[in-house]
Design an enzyme around this catalytic site. Structure first.
Site, PDB file in Angstrom:
ATOM      1  N   LYS A 144     -12.075  10.830  76.889  1.00 18.74           N
ATOM      2  CA  LYS A 144     -12.954  11.719  77.665  1.00 18.74           C
ATOM      3  C   LYS A 144     -14.219  12.119  76.921  1.00 18.74           C
ATOM      4  O   LYS A 144     -14.163  12.426  75.737  1.00 18.74           O
ATOM      5  CB  LYS A 144     -12.187  12.997  78.035  1.00 18.74           C
ATOM      6  N   SER A 177     -10.215  19.201  86.252  1.00 18.57           N
ATOM      7  CA  SER A 177     -11.520  19.547  85.678  1.00 18.57           C
ATOM      8  C   SER A 177     -12.620  18.587  86.117  1.00 18.57           C
ATOM      9  O   SER A 177     -13.740  19.009  86.418  1.00 18.57           O
ATOM     10  CB  SER A 177     -11.417  19.574  84.155  1.00 18.57           C
TER      11      SER A 177
HETATM   12  N1  COA Z   1      -4.407  22.902  87.003  1.00 19.82           N
HETATM   13  C1  COA Z   1      -5.489  22.189  87.194  1.00 19.82           C
HETATM   14  N2  COA Z   1      -5.747  21.068  86.531  1.00 19.82           N
HETATM   15  C2  COA Z   1      -4.878  20.683  85.613  1.00 19.82           C
HETATM   16  C3  COA Z   1      -3.720  21.402  85.343  1.00 19.82           C
HETATM   17  C4  COA Z   1      -3.503  22.553  86.092  1.00 19.82           C
HETATM   18  N3  COA Z   1      -2.434  23.297  85.935  1.00 19.82           N
HETATM   19  N4  COA Z   1      -3.036  20.784  84.392  1.00 19.82           N
HETATM   20  C5  COA Z   1      -3.743  19.699  84.072  1.00 19.82           C
HETATM   21  N5  COA Z   1      -4.851  19.642  84.813  1.00 19.82           N
HETATM   22  C6  COA Z   1      -5.857  18.586  84.821  1.00 19.82           C
HETATM   23  C7  COA Z   1      -6.981  18.843  83.900  1.00 19.82           C
HETATM   24  O1  COA Z   1      -8.010  19.562  84.528  1.00 19.82           O
HETATM   25  C8  COA Z   1      -7.380  17.455  83.527  1.00 19.82           C
HETATM   26  O2  COA Z   1      -8.214  16.926  84.520  1.00 19.82           O
HETATM   27  P1  COA Z   1      -9.343  15.839  84.220  1.00 19.82           P
HETATM   28  O3  COA Z   1      -8.612  14.593  83.767  1.00 19.82           O
HETATM   29  O4  COA Z   1     -10.039  15.707  85.496  1.00 19.82           O
HETATM   30  O5  COA Z   1     -10.197  16.390  83.102  1.00 19.82           O
HETATM   31  C9  COA Z   1      -6.065  16.682  83.547  1.00 19.82           C
HETATM   32  O6  COA Z   1      -5.244  17.395  84.413  1.00 19.82           O
HETATM   33  C10 COA Z   1      -5.349  16.632  82.230  1.00 19.82           C
HETATM   34  O7  COA Z   1      -6.146  17.171  81.265  1.00 19.82           O
HETATM   35  P2  COA Z   1      -5.786  18.281  80.223  1.00 19.82           P
HETATM   36  O8  COA Z   1      -4.648  19.130  80.659  1.00 19.82           O
HETATM   37  O9  COA Z   1      -7.048  18.973  79.847  1.00 19.82           O
HETATM   38  O10 COA Z   1      -5.250  17.445  79.085  1.00 19.82           O
HETATM   39  P3  COA Z   1      -5.681  16.081  78.542  1.00 19.82           P
HETATM   40  O11 COA Z   1      -4.799  15.081  79.173  1.00 19.82           O
HETATM   41  O12 COA Z   1      -7.125  15.849  78.608  1.00 19.82           O
HETATM   42  O13 COA Z   1      -5.285  16.408  77.061  1.00 19.82           O
HETATM   43  C11 COA Z   1      -4.540  16.078  74.873  1.00 19.82           C
HETATM   44  C12 COA Z   1      -4.648  15.506  76.275  1.00 19.82           C
HETATM   45  C13 COA Z   1      -5.887  16.601  74.395  1.00 19.82           C
HETATM   46  C14 COA Z   1      -3.520  17.205  74.862  1.00 19.82           C
HETATM   47  C15 COA Z   1      -4.057  14.889  74.005  1.00 19.82           C
HETATM   48  O14 COA Z   1      -4.996  13.833  74.096  1.00 19.82           O
HETATM   49  C16 COA Z   1      -3.850  15.290  72.567  1.00 19.82           C
HETATM   50  O15 COA Z   1      -2.827  15.822  72.225  1.00 19.82           O
HETATM   51  N6  COA Z   1      -4.881  15.024  71.695  1.00 19.82           N
HETATM   52  C17 COA Z   1      -4.816  15.364  70.273  1.00 19.82           C
HETATM   53  C18 COA Z   1      -4.628  14.090  69.436  1.00 19.82           C
HETATM   54  C19 COA Z   1      -3.202  13.582  69.539  1.00 19.82           C
HETATM   55  O16 COA Z   1      -2.278  14.144  69.009  1.00 19.82           O
HETATM   56  N7  COA Z   1      -3.060  12.469  70.273  1.00 19.82           N
HETATM   57  C20 COA Z   1      -1.766  11.852  70.481  1.00 19.82           C
HETATM   58  C21 COA Z   1      -1.065  12.458  71.669  1.00 19.82           C
HETATM   59  S1  COA Z   1       0.551  11.775  71.886  1.00 19.82           S
END
Ligand code: COA
Length: 164
Positions: free
Chosen positions: A42, A130
């Site tokens: 992202k 988001s």
């Molecule tokens: N209500 C509304 N939207 C929600 C939601 C809720 N309750 N829960 C999740 N979402 C949406 C988010 O808005 C987001 O939407 P988008 O894709 O349009 O931006 C999507 O669902 C998921 O995003 P988010 O919850 O922000 O998490 P992510 O998937 O972007 O985050 C991390 C992933 C950052 C947690 C993960 O990449 C991570 O742990 N990174 C650190 C490095 C690491 O350890 N990596 C290995 C992981 S195994």
């Protein structure tokens, strides 16, 4: 023993759906750290600093919440450093499951002491994400039902900045 959890995400921006999940987590855990983490797939609209300020404002009245930024490294490792016993993730629809299942098992492999806890937000947020909020806001649509007024102001300011 006081149990605490981390709630990671990109939060670009933090929505009322995220807030709903956080409030549910606070009914189970005494302390929840909202962790702004990087998802390598992202590109964000808001900087980590902006997202941190945004979440601090939105959660100001919630006891037991703190906000941190994970600039680099693994979330599982960060959970260990913080002594967190759980990783909170919101699941909205079946399509979220495969990705969440994979992340949860990988995080368990990396840190067997941490358990992922999945929470379902209120049904009215099941279609909120988001990226869709950003798209609608950038096209001038009303997203006020899905984000805190402060997030709305920040989105409006970004729209102004990005206009040619
Ligand atoms: N209500 C509304 N939207 C929600 C939601 C809720 N309750 N829960 C999740 N979402 C949406 C988010 O808005 C987001 O939407 P988008 O894709 O349009 O931006 C999507 O669902 C998921 O995003 P988010 O919850 O922000 O998490 P992510 O998937 O972007 O985050 C991390 C992933 C950052 C947690 C993960 O990449 C991570 O742990 N990174 C650190 C490095 C690491 O350890 N990596 C290995 C992981 S195994």
């Amino acid at each position: 023993m006081k149990r605490h959890a981390i709630y990671p995400g990109t939060f670009d921006p933090f929505t009322n759906g995220h807030l709903d999940v956080l409030e549910r987590a606070l009914t189970i855990f005494e302390k929840v750290i909202v962790v702004i983490a990087e998802n390598s797939k992202k590109q964000t609209l808001f900087s980590a600093k902006e997202r941190s300020a945004m979440i601090e404002t939105v959660t100001a009245s919630l006891p037991g919440v703190s906000v941190e930024v994970l600039h680099s490294g693994l979330l599982a490792e960060y959970a260990r450093e913080m002594g967190a016993t759980a990783i909170i993730r919101g699941v909205r629809q079946v399509k979220d499951f495969e990705y969440e299942f994979q992340m949860s098992l990988l995080n368990r492999h990396l840190n067997p002491e941490v358990t992922t806890v999945f929470l379902m937000p209120n049904v009215k947020y099941t279609y909120v994400a988001s990226s869709i909020i950003k798209e609608v806001a950038m096209l001038g649509g009303d997203v006020s039902k899905f984000v805190h007024p402060q997030v709305l102001t920040m989105l409006e300011n970004k729209c102004m900045e990005q206009k040619p």
